[in-house]
Design a protein around this motif. Structure first.
Motif, PDB file in Angstrom:
ATOM      1  N   GLY A 177     -23.441  -6.465 -10.765  1.00 31.12           N
ATOM      2  CA  GLY A 177     -22.080  -5.944 -10.793  1.00 31.12           C
ATOM      3  C   GLY A 177     -22.027  -4.466 -11.099  1.00 31.12           C
ATOM      4  O   GLY A 177     -21.274  -3.715 -10.468  1.00 31.12           O
ATOM      5  N   ILE A 178     -22.846  -4.008 -12.043  1.00 32.13           N
ATOM      6  CA  ILE A 178     -22.874  -2.580 -12.373  1.00 32.13           C
ATOM      7  C   ILE A 178     -23.507  -1.780 -11.248  1.00 32.13           C
ATOM      8  O   ILE A 178     -23.017  -0.703 -10.874  1.00 32.13           O
ATOM      9  N   ASP A 179     -24.609  -2.279 -10.677  1.00 37.25           N
ATOM     10  CA  ASP A 179     -25.316  -1.568  -9.610  1.00 37.25           C
ATOM     11  C   ASP A 179     -24.392  -1.318  -8.423  1.00 37.25           C
ATOM     12  O   ASP A 179     -24.179  -0.170  -8.012  1.00 37.25           O
ATOM     13  N   TYR A 180     -23.808  -2.373  -7.885  1.00 38.80           N
ATOM     14  CA  TYR A 180     -22.932  -2.204  -6.733  1.00 38.80           C
ATOM     15  C   TYR A 180     -21.610  -1.561  -7.128  1.00 38.80           C
ATOM     16  O   TYR A 180     -21.102  -0.676  -6.428  1.00 38.80           O
ATOM     17  N   VAL A 236     -26.956  -5.099   2.716  1.00 46.01           N
ATOM     18  CA  VAL A 236     -28.376  -4.770   2.525  1.00 46.01           C
ATOM     19  C   VAL A 236     -28.719  -4.623   1.040  1.00 46.01           C
ATOM     20  O   VAL A 236     -29.844  -4.935   0.639  1.00 46.01           O
ATOM     21  N   ILE A 237     -27.773  -4.163   0.213  1.00 46.16           N
ATOM     22  CA  ILE A 237     -28.044  -4.089  -1.221  1.00 46.16           C
ATOM     23  C   ILE A 237     -28.268  -5.492  -1.776  1.00 46.16           C
ATOM     24  O   ILE A 237     -29.216  -5.737  -2.537  1.00 46.16           O
ATOM     25  N   ALA A 238     -27.413  -6.437  -1.360  1.00 46.35           N
ATOM     26  CA  ALA A 238     -27.588  -7.811  -1.833  1.00 46.35           C
ATOM     27  C   ALA A 238     -28.857  -8.427  -1.258  1.00 46.35           C
ATOM     28  O   ALA A 238     -29.643  -9.055  -1.982  1.00 46.35           O
ATOM     29  N   ALA A 239     -29.079  -8.234   0.041  1.00 44.27           N
ATOM     30  CA  ALA A 239     -30.250  -8.830   0.675  1.00 44.27           C
ATOM     31  C   ALA A 239     -31.543  -8.251   0.129  1.00 44.27           C
ATOM     32  O   ALA A 239     -32.557  -8.948   0.016  1.00 44.27           O
ATOM     33  N   PHE A 278     -18.958  -8.821  -6.885  1.00 47.44           N
ATOM     34  CA  PHE A 278     -18.229  -7.563  -7.054  1.00 47.44           C
ATOM     35  C   PHE A 278     -17.657  -7.101  -5.721  1.00 47.44           C
ATOM     36  O   PHE A 278     -16.533  -6.611  -5.642  1.00 47.44           O
ATOM     37  N   ASP A 279     -18.432  -7.284  -4.633  1.00 46.37           N
ATOM     38  CA  ASP A 279     -17.953  -6.875  -3.314  1.00 46.37           C
ATOM     39  C   ASP A 279     -16.709  -7.663  -2.917  1.00 46.37           C
ATOM     40  O   ASP A 279     -15.767  -7.117  -2.340  1.00 46.37           O
ATOM     41  N   ARG A 280     -16.701  -8.965  -3.226  1.00 53.50           N
ATOM     42  CA  ARG A 280     -15.533  -9.782  -2.910  1.00 53.50           C
ATOM     43  C   ARG A 280     -14.327  -9.403  -3.768  1.00 53.50           C
ATOM     44  O   ARG A 280     -13.188  -9.426  -3.305  1.00 53.50           O
ATOM     45  N   ALA A 281     -14.590  -9.068  -5.038  1.00 55.51           N
ATOM     46  CA  ALA A 281     -13.490  -8.803  -5.969  1.00 55.51           C
ATOM     47  C   ALA A 281     -13.018  -7.359  -5.930  1.00 55.51           C
ATOM     48  O   ALA A 281     -11.921  -7.067  -6.413  1.00 55.51           O
ATOM     49  N   PHE A 282     -13.839  -6.451  -5.370  1.00 50.19           N
ATOM     50  CA  PHE A 282     -13.505  -5.036  -5.401  1.00 50.19           C
ATOM     51  C   PHE A 282     -12.165  -4.782  -4.712  1.00 50.19           C
ATOM     52  O   PHE A 282     -11.936  -5.192  -3.574  1.00 50.19           O
ATOM     53  N   GLN A 291     -20.170   1.937  -5.664  1.00 50.29           N
ATOM     54  CA  GLN A 291     -18.963   1.920  -4.845  1.00 50.29           C
ATOM     55  C   GLN A 291     -17.898   2.858  -5.411  1.00 50.29           C
ATOM     56  O   GLN A 291     -17.272   3.627  -4.676  1.00 50.29           O
ATOM     57  N   LEU A 292     -17.700   2.833  -6.724  1.00 44.86           N
ATOM     58  CA  LEU A 292     -16.677   3.676  -7.330  1.00 44.86           C
ATOM     59  C   LEU A 292     -17.048   5.152  -7.269  1.00 44.86           C
ATOM     60  O   LEU A 292     -16.185   6.004  -7.029  1.00 44.86           O
ATOM     61  N   PHE A 293     -18.322   5.477  -7.476  1.00 44.96           N
ATOM     62  CA  PHE A 293     -18.739   6.864  -7.369  1.00 44.96           C
ATOM     63  C   PHE A 293     -18.649   7.355  -5.922  1.00 44.96           C
ATOM     64  O   PHE A 293     -18.409   8.535  -5.678  1.00 44.96           O
ATOM     65  N   ALA A 294     -18.848   6.468  -4.969  1.00 41.94           N
ATOM     66  CA  ALA A 294     -18.783   6.869  -3.558  1.00 41.94           C
ATOM     67  C   ALA A 294     -17.369   7.248  -3.132  1.00 41.94           C
ATOM     68  O   ALA A 294     -17.188   8.004  -2.171  1.00 41.94           O
ATOM     69  N   THR A 295     -16.356   6.744  -3.843  1.00 43.99           N
ATOM     70  CA  THR A 295     -14.970   7.021  -3.459  1.00 43.99           C
ATOM     71  C   THR A 295     -14.193   7.754  -4.539  1.00 43.99           C
ATOM     72  O   THR A 295     -13.044   8.122  -4.308  1.00 43.99           O
TER      73      THR A 295
END
Length: 407
Positions: free
Chosen positions: A125-128, A347-350, A76-80, A132-136
């Motif tokens: 995918g939902i977690d990140y 860090v979320i992924a790790a 998701f991070d790569r595709a966002f 991410q979407l709520f943060a922006t």
């Protein structure tokens, strides 16, 4: 009046990425992923019986879920920002639905593990993605909306073990199937999600730029980021370890299956309560102090959990103390490692690696020693978390009249 971006029957305000129905659906989505993560532990006894598994073999279900979660976060991070938000979220919900059905209905263990892996991919995918979407997506209200969103994860984590306790561990296929149906239904309100999120202006330089990555300042952030990763990996290992093996440990020391499952729900409840309780404390205490107290309290409670008479209460204490670490650490990370624009995704992924390792490591420990060793092993991880927090607090302490220390 604010401009509205409309679709038939839906409207998204120009300063938001979500319509009101999509906000509600997103919160339900976080209830769903919280429940799915917490279902594996109470289902372990039935899984071992159905498939003839050892403790470490059964623990692979939770590990497969977290392996998928890591992959989902990174994908998701790569595709966002490259493909539409609705497509990304829709794919994640669809994968959760398909994976949950596969896990519930698999006739043998390998396809069940594959189902857990696919479920975890959608979970990540939902977690990140929603974070991410709520943060922006809400302007100045984004921090408040993020708190609301993540509170619903705790609600789901409470509900999952409670449902297993209510219906019985042997009915886990029905519970997973019900959540698969819910995931499929959450595809409908995605029309209320704006497909493209405006690029934020300002802020730190993008660490994807080679010129930024190779600066001395960026290189000096490596030790800080590495220790943050250690803190997140290990505290999530403790979180997943308690959630996954608390029922087994409590049953082994004499508690009933129903009480053990209910105690696990209390553990997740205390995590939710802890995040609400710490909110006003963040206005008066620094992140390092809050996290250090959390790690110390977590360690003390895990040692207490080795005593059968107080074990259920001690595990509840672990939930209370571990609760603030994840959300409180993220702003500390952002301030301490400003050169790493995507440090949060890392860090979320790790951190999910901790969840991947917790199942088989604790299962192997049970095989070598006995189930009573579980809280002792988790205590060691909590002690390392405390040491990592102390190092980070020292390395990021602001000297008088200066900027934060750089290791």
């Amino acid at each position: 009046m604010r401009t509205l971006i409309a679709r038939p029957g839906k409207a998204v305000r120009s300063d938001r990425s979500f319509s009101t129905p999509a906000i509600v659906a997103s919160c339900v989505g976080f209830v769903l992923i919280g429940a799915l993560q917490s279902l594996y532990g109470p289902a372990l006894p039935a899984l071992r019986q159905d498939f003839g598994l050892s403790p470490s073999g059964a623990g692979l279900a939770l590990s497969a879920h977290f392996v998928g979660g890591v992959t989902g976060v990174l994908a998701f991070d790569r595709a966002f920002g490259r493909i539409g938000n609705r497509a990304l979220l829709g794919t994640s919900y669809a994968l959760m639905a398909l994976g949950s059905v596969a896990f519930a209905l698999s006739p043998s263990w390998p396809p069940a593990l594959l189902g857990a892996l696919v479920t975890g991919f959608g979970f990540g995918g939902i977690d990140y993605g929603l974070n991410q979407l709520f943060a922006t997506g809400f302007g100045r209200r984004s921090p408040a909306m993020l708190n609301v969103l993540n509170a619903h994860f705790g609600i789901g984590a409470i509900a999952g073990p409670a449902l297993i306790g209510l219906f019985g561990a042997d009915r886990y296929p029905s519970v997973f199937t019900a959540f698969a149906v819910l995931a499929a239904l959450l595809l409908i309100p995605l029309r209320g999600v704006r497909d493209r999120t405006p690029t934020a202006t300002g802020g730190a330089p993008d660490d994807s730029d080679p010129a930024v990555r190779t600066t001395g300042a960026a290189r000096r952030t490596a030790p800080l980021l590495a220790v943050f990763v250690v803190l997140y990996v290990l505290h999530v290992a403790v979180e997943a370890g308690v959630g996954g093996w608390e029922p087994t440990h409590l049953e082994a020391v004499g508690y009933s299956t129903t009480l053990a499952a209910s105690a696990t729900s209390v553990y997740w409840l205390m995590m939710t309560v802890g995040r609400f309780l710490v909110a006003p404390l963040t206005l008066r205490r620094s992140e390092p102090v809050i996290i250090a107290v959390s790690c110390a309290g977590m360690a003390v409670c895990l040692i207490a959990a080795a005593l059968p008479g107080v074990a259920p209460y001690a595990y509840a204490g672990v939930g209370l103390f571990i609760a603030p670490i994840f959300p409180t650490g993220l702003p500390w990370l952002k301030r301490a490692v400003p050169a790493a624009q995507r440090a949060g995704a890392l860090v979320i992924a790790a951190s999910m690696v901790g969840g991947v390792a917790a199942g088989p490591v604790l299962g192997r420990t049970i095989e070598l020693f006995e189930v009573r060793a579980v809280p002792v092993v988790l205590f060691v991880l909590a002690a390392v978390c405390l040491a990592a927090t102390g190092w980070l607090a020292h390395a990021t302490r602001e000297p008088q009249g200066g900027s934060p220390r750089t290791p």
